[in-house]
Design a protein around this motif. Structure first.
Motif, PDB file in Angstrom:
ATOM      1  N   LEU A  91      61.605  26.091 -88.250  1.00 29.97           N
ATOM      2  CA  LEU A  91      63.022  25.753 -88.232  1.00 29.97           C
ATOM      3  C   LEU A  91      63.484  25.272 -89.604  1.00 29.97           C
ATOM      4  CD1 LEU A  91      63.352  23.838 -84.828  1.00 29.97           C
ATOM      5  CD2 LEU A  91      64.096  26.177 -85.346  1.00 29.97           C
ATOM      6  N   ASN A  92      64.707  25.646 -89.954  1.00 27.23           N
ATOM      7  CA  ASN A  92      65.300  25.187 -91.209  1.00 27.23           C
ATOM      8  C   ASN A  92      66.811  25.119 -91.023  1.00 27.23           C
ATOM      9  OD1 ASN A  92      66.402  27.918 -91.841  1.00 27.23           O
ATOM     10  ND2 ASN A  92      64.225  28.425 -91.985  1.00 27.23           N
ATOM     11  N   PRO A  93      67.530  24.429 -91.919  1.00 26.18           N
ATOM     12  CA  PRO A  93      68.981  24.336 -91.785  1.00 26.18           C
ATOM     13  C   PRO A  93      69.615  25.714 -91.652  1.00 26.18           C
ATOM     14  CG  PRO A  93      68.215  22.838 -93.484  1.00 26.18           C
ATOM     15  CD  PRO A  93      67.025  23.676 -93.094  1.00 26.18           C
ATOM     16  N   GLY A  94      70.474  25.885 -90.650  1.00 25.16           N
ATOM     17  CA  GLY A  94      71.121  27.163 -90.401  1.00 25.16           C
ATOM     18  C   GLY A  94      70.471  27.942 -89.269  1.00 25.16           C
ATOM     19  N   ALA A  95      69.256  27.554 -88.863  1.00 26.73           N
ATOM     20  CA  ALA A  95      68.595  28.248 -87.758  1.00 26.73           C
ATOM     21  C   ALA A  95      69.338  27.975 -86.460  1.00 26.73           C
ATOM     22  CB  ALA A  95      67.147  27.772 -87.645  1.00 26.73           C
ATOM     23  N   ILE A  96      69.333  28.937 -85.545  1.00 33.17           N
ATOM     24  CA  ILE A  96      69.995  28.814 -84.244  1.00 33.17           C
ATOM     25  C   ILE A  96      68.935  28.763 -83.156  1.00 33.17           C
ATOM     26  CG2 ILE A  96      71.516  29.931 -82.580  1.00 33.17           C
ATOM     27  CD1 ILE A  96      73.046  31.127 -84.913  1.00 33.17           C
ATOM     28  N   VAL A  97      69.011  27.758 -82.305  1.00 37.92           N
ATOM     29  CA  VAL A  97      68.090  27.608 -81.186  1.00 37.92           C
ATOM     30  C   VAL A  97      68.835  27.976 -79.913  1.00 37.92           C
ATOM     31  CG1 VAL A  97      66.656  26.018 -79.867  1.00 37.92           C
ATOM     32  CG2 VAL A  97      66.802  25.794 -82.358  1.00 37.92           C
ATOM     33  N   GLU A  98      68.390  29.005 -79.222  1.00 41.90           N
ATOM     34  CA  GLU A  98      69.037  29.459 -78.000  1.00 41.90           C
ATOM     35  C   GLU A  98      68.582  28.586 -76.833  1.00 41.90           C
ATOM     36  OE1 GLU A  98      69.587  33.531 -75.303  1.00 41.90           O
ATOM     37  OE2 GLU A  98      68.437  33.579 -77.180  1.00 41.90           O
ATOM     38  N   LEU A  99      69.547  28.089 -76.063  1.00 35.97           N
ATOM     39  CA  LEU A  99      69.245  27.237 -74.924  1.00 35.97           C
ATOM     40  C   LEU A  99      69.244  28.049 -73.624  1.00 35.97           C
ATOM     41  CD1 LEU A  99      71.483  24.160 -75.898  1.00 35.97           C
ATOM     42  CD2 LEU A  99      69.069  24.556 -76.403  1.00 35.97           C
ATOM     43  N   ASP A 100      68.779  27.423 -72.551  1.00 39.85           N
ATOM     44  CA  ASP A 100      68.638  28.117 -71.268  1.00 39.85           C
ATOM     45  C   ASP A 100      69.922  28.051 -70.444  1.00 39.85           C
ATOM     46  OD1 ASP A 100      68.704  25.450 -70.650  1.00 39.85           O
ATOM     47  OD2 ASP A 100      66.918  25.464 -69.373  1.00 39.85           O
ATOM     48  N   ARG A 101      71.082  27.986 -71.104  1.00 40.92           N
ATOM     49  CA  ARG A 101      72.327  27.850 -70.363  1.00 40.92           C
ATOM     50  C   ARG A 101      73.381  28.754 -70.990  1.00 40.92           C
ATOM     51  NH1 ARG A 101      73.498  22.009 -68.239  1.00 40.92           N
ATOM     52  NH2 ARG A 101      71.308  22.478 -67.816  1.00 40.92           N
ATOM     53  N   ALA A 102      74.141  29.452 -70.142  1.00 41.97           N
ATOM     54  CA  ALA A 102      75.150  30.383 -70.639  1.00 41.97           C
ATOM     55  C   ALA A 102      76.335  29.622 -71.220  1.00 41.97           C
ATOM     56  CB  ALA A 102      75.624  31.292 -69.500  1.00 41.97           C
ATOM     57  N   ALA A 103      77.018  30.245 -72.158  1.00 42.32           N
ATOM     58  CA  ALA A 103      78.203  29.638 -72.754  1.00 42.32           C
ATOM     59  C   ALA A 103      79.232  29.367 -71.663  1.00 42.32           C
ATOM     60  CB  ALA A 103      78.785  30.557 -73.823  1.00 42.32           C
ATOM     61  N   GLY A 104      79.813  28.188 -71.671  1.00 40.13           N
ATOM     62  CA  GLY A 104      80.808  27.823 -70.664  1.00 40.13           C
ATOM     63  C   GLY A 104      80.228  27.160 -69.435  1.00 40.13           C
ATOM     64  N   SER A 105      78.901  27.141 -69.317  1.00 37.84           N
ATOM     65  CA  SER A 105      78.265  26.479 -68.173  1.00 37.84           C
ATOM     66  C   SER A 105      78.410  24.963 -68.309  1.00 37.84           C
ATOM     67  CB  SER A 105      76.783  26.846 -68.095  1.00 37.84           C
ATOM     68  OG  SER A 105      76.623  28.217 -67.843  1.00 37.84           O
ATOM     69  N   PRO A 106      78.447  24.245 -67.200  1.00 37.96           N
ATOM     70  CA  PRO A 106      78.614  22.785 -67.283  1.00 37.96           C
ATOM     71  C   PRO A 106      77.417  22.111 -67.934  1.00 37.96           C
ATOM     72  CG  PRO A 106      78.107  23.441 -65.030  1.00 37.96           C
ATOM     73  CD  PRO A 106      78.354  24.705 -65.796  1.00 37.96           C
ATOM     74  N   ALA A 107      77.687  20.982 -68.573  1.00 34.44           N
ATOM     75  CA  ALA A 107      76.621  20.162 -69.147  1.00 34.44           C
ATOM     76  C   ALA A 107      76.138  19.169 -68.098  1.00 34.44           C
ATOM     77  CB  ALA A 107      77.148  19.414 -70.377  1.00 34.44           C
ATOM     78  N   ASP A 108      74.906  18.694 -68.263  1.00 34.22           N
ATOM     79  CA  ASP A 108      74.324  17.726 -67.339  1.00 34.22           C
ATOM     80  C   ASP A 108      74.584  16.304 -67.821  1.00 34.22           C
ATOM     81  OD1 ASP A 108      73.333  19.765 -65.800  1.00 34.22           O
ATOM     82  OD2 ASP A 108      71.322  19.705 -66.686  1.00 34.22           O
ATOM     83  N   LEU A 109      74.867  15.410 -66.906  1.00 32.33           N
ATOM     84  CA  LEU A 109      74.988  13.991 -67.211  1.00 32.33           C
ATOM     85  C   LEU A 109      73.786  13.292 -66.583  1.00 32.33           C
ATOM     86  CD1 LEU A 109      76.985  11.968 -68.563  1.00 32.33           C
ATOM     87  CD2 LEU A 109      77.774  11.412 -66.253  1.00 32.33           C
ATOM     88  N   LEU A 110      73.015  12.607 -67.424  1.00 30.05           N
ATOM     89  CA  LEU A 110      71.781  11.974 -66.966  1.00 30.05           C
ATOM     90  C   LEU A 110      71.850  10.460 -67.160  1.00 30.05           C
ATOM     91  CD1 LEU A 110      70.868  14.718 -68.887  1.00 30.05           C
ATOM     92  CD2 LEU A 110      68.907  14.403 -67.385  1.00 30.05           C
ATOM     93  N   VAL A 111      71.312   9.728 -66.203  1.00 29.94           N
ATOM     94  CA  VAL A 111      71.180   8.278 -66.289  1.00 29.94           C
ATOM     95  C   VAL A 111      69.698   7.950 -66.273  1.00 29.94           C
ATOM     96  CG1 VAL A 111      71.638   6.069 -65.162  1.00 29.94           C
ATOM     97  CG2 VAL A 111      73.390   7.838 -65.174  1.00 29.94           C
ATOM     98  N   ASN A 112      69.232   7.344 -67.381  1.00 28.52           N
ATOM     99  CA  ASN A 112      67.801   7.059 -67.529  1.00 28.52           C
ATOM    100  C   ASN A 112      66.965   8.306 -67.278  1.00 28.52           C
ATOM    101  OD1 ASN A 112      68.475   4.460 -68.106  1.00 28.52           O
ATOM    102  ND2 ASN A 112      67.525   3.538 -66.322  1.00 28.52           N
ATOM    103  N   GLY A 113      67.474   9.474 -67.746  1.00 29.79           N
ATOM    104  CA  GLY A 113      66.737  10.723 -67.616  1.00 29.79           C
ATOM    105  C   GLY A 113      66.889  11.400 -66.267  1.00 29.79           C
ATOM    106  N   ARG A 114      67.673  10.835 -65.335  1.00 30.05           N
ATOM    107  CA  ARG A 114      67.831  11.397 -63.999  1.00 30.05           C
ATOM    108  C   ARG A 114      69.202  12.042 -63.884  1.00 30.05           C
ATOM    109  NH1 ARG A 114      65.300   9.858 -59.049  1.00 30.05           N
ATOM    110  NH2 ARG A 114      66.465  10.518 -57.227  1.00 30.05           N
ATOM    111  N   LEU A 115      69.258  13.300 -63.420  1.00 32.53           N
ATOM    112  CA  LEU A 115      70.509  14.036 -63.297  1.00 32.53           C
ATOM    113  C   LEU A 115      71.370  13.430 -62.191  1.00 32.53           C
ATOM    114  CD1 LEU A 115      72.255  16.532 -64.048  1.00 32.53           C
ATOM    115  CD2 LEU A 115      71.000  17.784 -62.275  1.00 32.53           C
ATOM    116  N   ILE A 116      72.638  13.057 -62.530  1.00 31.41           N
ATOM    117  CA  ILE A 116      73.524  12.500 -61.507  1.00 31.41           C
ATOM    118  C   ILE A 116      74.834  13.281 -61.382  1.00 31.41           C
ATOM    119  CG2 ILE A 116      72.614  10.168 -61.824  1.00 31.41           C
ATOM    120  CD1 ILE A 116      75.397   9.563 -63.192  1.00 31.41           C
TER     121      ILE A 116
END
Length: 257
Positions: A205-230
């Protein structure tokens, strides 16, 4: 062996520290501050102790022993097991700040007998029982090196009436275990997605690199409390800061579906 004598300044300071700690201590009971006594392992209740050292305007150690009801409520929280040290830390900080600006160590959980026995070996250590009627429900213990020779002036806690000295109202007497956790602070974080990478890929990895995540664009983000999805929600911008608009509350047991 003659028990150590508690001086008038120690008595006043220990009571002030107990008043300050009790105001922010999670509890479902109406508690009052009892008379300070010389530290001893005999002042033991069923529960857990959190001990921390502090330094700054004063140096010493503070111990808070809480009842088993709070320890159990933290373990059985609907948000998962919560950290007892984090729950009790505001009380530790409030007690230590009575002696002036100080820095408190992270603290650690110990058995009450062990924590109070260790503190009792220190000269002029003081225990303040926090009682419901005549029953000891919690304990604050202090050891300073040295104790201030005079009681500091202009302390708000010193002007309080000693009874009932409590951070909850009388109506809180019958509150459930979850209610006593309402003021406990927890880490809340948002997660856009995850991925897995090999060590080789991470090292490349270096500045400018793109890391693809396991979620489609526009999908909701997760909110976690102490690491637990709520909850899940959409990312928004609030006054130039990112935020999450909640769109779904995740039922217990439905995480990662």
């Amino acid at each position: 062996m003659t028990a150590p004598t508690i001086t008038a300044p120690q008595l006043a300071l220990a009571r002030n520290a107990a008043e300050a700690a009790l105001a922010v201590l999670p509890t479902s009971r109406t508690l009052a501050v009892a008379a300070p006594v010389a530290a001893s392992a005999d002042t033991v209740i069923e529960g857990q102790a959190v001990t921390a050292k502090f330094s700054g305007a004063a140096s010493g150690e503070v111990v808070v022993v809480v009842g088993q009801d709070l320890a159990d409520a933290l373990k059985e929280s609907p948000l998962g097991e919560l950290d007892l040290t984090a729950a009790v830390r505001p009380a530790l900080e409030a007690a230590a700040r009575v002696f002036g600006p100080v820095v408190l160590d992270p603290g650690q959980v110990m058995e009450p007998g062990v924590a109070l026995s260790a503190l009792a070996t220190k000269e002029d250590a003081v225990v303040v029982p926090l009682v419901e009627g005549e029953e000891v429900r919690a304990v604050l213990a202090l050891a300073l090196s040295p104790w201030p020779s005079e009681e500091p002036g202009q302390m708000d806690v010193a002007t309080r009436s000693p009874a009932p000295a409590t951070g909850v109202t009388g109506a809180a007497l019958n509150r459930g275990g979850l209610d006593m956790l309402h003021d406990v602070e927890m880490e809340v974080s948002a997660e856009l997605g995850r991925t897995r990478m090999s060590v080789r890929e991470l090292l490349s990895l270096n500045p400018g690199a793109i890391v693809e995540l396991d979620r489609a664009a526009g999908s909701p983000a997760d909110l976690l409390v102490n690491g637990r999805l709520i909850a899940r929600g959409e990312v928004v911008v609030v006054d130039e800061n990112f935020g999450i608009r909640i769109t779904e509350i995740v039922a217990p047991g439905a995480e990662r579906e």
